[in-house]
Write a protein that holds these residues in place. Sequence first.
Motif, mmCIF file in Angstrom:
data_model
loop_
_atom_site.group_PDB
_atom_site.id
_atom_site.type_symbol
_atom_site.label_atom_id
_atom_site.label_comp_id
_atom_site.label_asym_id
_atom_site.label_seq_id
_atom_site.Cartn_x
_atom_site.Cartn_y
_atom_site.Cartn_z
ATOM 1 N N GLY A 172 0.836 -1.198 0.000
ATOM 2 C CA GLY A 172 0.000 0.000 0.000
ATOM 3 C C GLY A 172 0.868 1.244 0.000
ATOM 4 O O GLY A 172 2.061 1.193 0.276
ATOM 5 N N GLY A 173 0.302 2.330 -0.330
ATOM 6 C CA GLY A 173 1.034 3.592 -0.393
ATOM 7 C C GLY A 173 1.728 3.752 -1.734
ATOM 8 O O GLY A 173 1.587 2.926 -2.645
ATOM 9 N N PHE A 174 2.494 4.837 -1.835
ATOM 10 C CA PHE A 174 3.156 5.181 -3.084
ATOM 11 C C PHE A 174 4.538 5.744 -2.830
ATOM 12 O O PHE A 174 4.812 6.276 -1.760
ATOM 13 C CB PHE A 174 2.368 6.270 -3.842
ATOM 14 C CG PHE A 174 1.046 5.828 -4.351
ATOM 15 C CD1 PHE A 174 0.939 5.232 -5.597
ATOM 16 C CD2 PHE A 174 -0.100 6.006 -3.601
ATOM 17 C CE1 PHE A 174 -0.292 4.835 -6.094
ATOM 18 C CE2 PHE A 174 -1.328 5.609 -4.076
ATOM 19 C CZ PHE A 174 -1.430 5.025 -5.326
ATOM 20 N N LEU A 175 5.395 5.640 -3.821
ATOM 21 C CA LEU A 175 6.604 6.442 -3.925
ATOM 22 C C LEU A 175 6.387 7.372 -5.112
ATOM 23 O O LEU A 175 5.566 7.093 -5.985
ATOM 24 C CB LEU A 175 7.843 5.584 -4.147
ATOM 25 C CG LEU A 175 8.300 4.745 -2.966
ATOM 26 C CD1 LEU A 175 9.500 3.892 -3.366
ATOM 27 C CD2 LEU A 175 8.645 5.611 -1.771
ATOM 28 N N TYR A 176 7.122 8.467 -5.138
ATOM 29 C CA TYR A 176 6.947 9.464 -6.178
ATOM 30 C C TYR A 176 8.277 9.668 -6.894
ATOM 31 O O TYR A 176 9.310 9.836 -6.261
ATOM 32 C CB TYR A 176 6.445 10.775 -5.573
ATOM 33 C CG TYR A 176 5.185 10.565 -4.791
ATOM 34 C CD1 TYR A 176 3.960 10.510 -5.434
ATOM 35 C CD2 TYR A 176 5.231 10.355 -3.416
ATOM 36 C CE1 TYR A 176 2.792 10.275 -4.724
ATOM 37 C CE2 TYR A 176 4.071 10.125 -2.695
ATOM 38 C CZ TYR A 176 2.849 10.084 -3.355
ATOM 39 O OH TYR A 176 1.708 9.845 -2.657
ATOM 40 N N LEU A 177 8.227 9.641 -8.216
ATOM 41 C CA LEU A 177 9.414 9.757 -9.038
ATOM 42 C C LEU A 177 9.319 11.015 -9.894
ATOM 43 O O LEU A 177 8.366 11.175 -10.660
ATOM 44 C CB LEU A 177 9.547 8.530 -9.950
ATOM 45 C CG LEU A 177 10.700 8.505 -10.939
ATOM 46 C CD1 LEU A 177 12.043 8.468 -10.211
ATOM 47 C CD2 LEU A 177 10.557 7.316 -11.884
ATOM 48 N N ALA A 178 10.303 11.889 -9.738
ATOM 49 C CA ALA A 178 10.424 13.072 -10.590
ATOM 50 C C ALA A 178 11.550 12.802 -11.575
ATOM 51 O O ALA A 178 12.637 12.377 -11.176
ATOM 52 C CB ALA A 178 10.724 14.313 -9.762
ATOM 53 N N VAL A 179 11.291 13.035 -12.858
ATOM 54 C CA VAL A 179 12.255 12.743 -13.906
ATOM 55 C C VAL A 179 12.353 13.941 -14.844
ATOM 56 O O VAL A 179 11.343 14.523 -15.224
ATOM 57 C CB VAL A 179 11.817 11.504 -14.729
ATOM 58 C CG1 VAL A 179 12.781 11.243 -15.867
ATOM 59 C CG2 VAL A 179 11.699 10.286 -13.842
ATOM 60 N N TRP A 180 13.599 14.283 -15.223
ATOM 61 C CA TRP A 180 13.825 15.307 -16.249
ATOM 62 C C TRP A 180 14.489 14.629 -17.435
ATOM 63 O O TRP A 180 15.495 13.950 -17.290
ATOM 64 C CB TRP A 180 14.722 16.429 -15.723
ATOM 65 C CG TRP A 180 14.064 17.212 -14.647
ATOM 66 C CD1 TRP A 180 14.358 17.203 -13.321
ATOM 67 C CD2 TRP A 180 12.961 18.111 -14.802
ATOM 68 N NE1 TRP A 180 13.520 18.041 -12.637
ATOM 69 C CE2 TRP A 180 12.647 18.616 -13.524
ATOM 70 C CE3 TRP A 180 12.204 18.548 -15.878
ATOM 71 C CZ2 TRP A 180 11.619 19.527 -13.307
ATOM 72 C CZ3 TRP A 180 11.184 19.447 -15.663
ATOM 73 C CH2 TRP A 180 10.903 19.928 -14.392
ATOM 74 N N MET A 181 13.891 14.810 -18.609
ATOM 75 C CA MET A 181 14.408 14.224 -19.837
ATOM 76 C C MET A 181 14.831 15.335 -20.795
ATOM 77 O O MET A 181 14.110 16.319 -20.976
ATOM 78 C CB MET A 181 13.336 13.369 -20.518
ATOM 79 C CG MET A 181 13.783 12.793 -21.852
ATOM 80 S SD MET A 181 12.444 12.000 -22.778
ATOM 81 C CE MET A 181 12.189 10.555 -21.780
ATOM 82 N N ASP A 182 15.984 15.157 -21.415
ATOM 83 C CA ASP A 182 16.414 16.018 -22.497
ATOM 84 C C ASP A 182 15.650 15.545 -23.732
ATOM 85 O O ASP A 182 15.860 14.437 -24.214
ATOM 86 C CB ASP A 182 17.926 15.873 -22.695
ATOM 87 C CG ASP A 182 18.470 16.693 -23.837
ATOM 88 O OD1 ASP A 182 17.755 16.882 -24.855
ATOM 89 O OD2 ASP A 182 19.615 17.144 -23.738
ATOM 90 N N LEU A 183 14.727 16.362 -24.221
ATOM 91 C CA LEU A 183 13.879 15.922 -25.330
ATOM 92 C C LEU A 183 14.646 15.763 -26.639
ATOM 93 O O LEU A 183 14.219 15.013 -27.522
ATOM 94 C CB LEU A 183 12.701 16.870 -25.511
ATOM 95 C CG LEU A 183 11.664 16.805 -24.395
ATOM 96 C CD1 LEU A 183 10.532 17.787 -24.675
ATOM 97 C CD2 LEU A 183 11.116 15.402 -24.226
ATOM 98 N N TYR A 184 15.772 16.443 -26.784
ATOM 99 C CA TYR A 184 16.568 16.299 -28.001
ATOM 100 C C TYR A 184 17.211 14.905 -28.070
ATOM 101 O O TYR A 184 17.094 14.194 -29.052
ATOM 102 C CB TYR A 184 17.631 17.387 -28.094
ATOM 103 C CG TYR A 184 18.493 17.270 -29.321
ATOM 104 C CD1 TYR A 184 18.010 17.665 -30.568
ATOM 105 C CD2 TYR A 184 19.771 16.745 -29.241
ATOM 106 C CE1 TYR A 184 18.788 17.541 -31.703
ATOM 107 C CE2 TYR A 184 20.558 16.621 -30.383
ATOM 108 C CZ TYR A 184 20.065 17.015 -31.599
ATOM 109 O OH TYR A 184 20.833 16.886 -32.719
ATOM 110 N N SER A 185 17.875 14.521 -26.979
ATOM 111 C CA SER A 185 18.580 13.235 -26.959
ATOM 112 C C SER A 185 17.715 12.101 -26.409
ATOM 113 O O SER A 185 18.083 10.939 -26.527
ATOM 114 C CB SER A 185 19.846 13.340 -26.104
ATOM 115 O OG SER A 185 19.507 13.530 -24.736
ATOM 116 N N ARG A 186 16.589 12.442 -25.775
ATOM 117 C CA ARG A 186 15.704 11.479 -25.098
ATOM 118 C C ARG A 186 16.395 10.817 -23.905
ATOM 119 O O ARG A 186 15.985 9.771 -23.432
ATOM 120 C CB ARG A 186 15.170 10.423 -26.073
ATOM 121 C CG ARG A 186 14.500 10.958 -27.310
ATOM 122 C CD ARG A 186 13.191 11.613 -27.053
ATOM 123 N NE ARG A 186 12.218 10.639 -26.604
ATOM 124 C CZ ARG A 186 11.021 10.973 -26.171
ATOM 125 N NH1 ARG A 186 10.657 12.218 -26.141
ATOM 126 N NH2 ARG A 186 10.188 10.064 -25.762
#
Length: 81
Positions: free
Chosen positions: A9-23
Amino acid sequence: MTYIPLAGGGFLYLAVWMDLYSRRIVGWKLEAQMQEELVIAALRQALAIRIIAEGMVLHSDRGGQYAGKVFRKLLDQHQIR
C-alpha cells in the motif's frame, strides 16, 4: 511526476527530467513525499551534468511542486524559461 504503487500500500513518487533532443534522462529523484524538494533535487542533478543554453525551455505538468518559490528561483538563476 510518476506515482509508483507499493506492494504493501502507499506510493513512492518519481520526478524525472528528460532532455527531449537526446531522449536521455538527465535527472531523477525518488521519494516518499511529493513535495517541491523532489523536483528541485532532480533538476539540480540534471543541471550538474548538462550544459544549459541561455533561454532553455523547461516543460512540466505545472503541478504545485513546479510553482514553488524555491523551484522558480532555481529556474531564474539558470535563466531557464
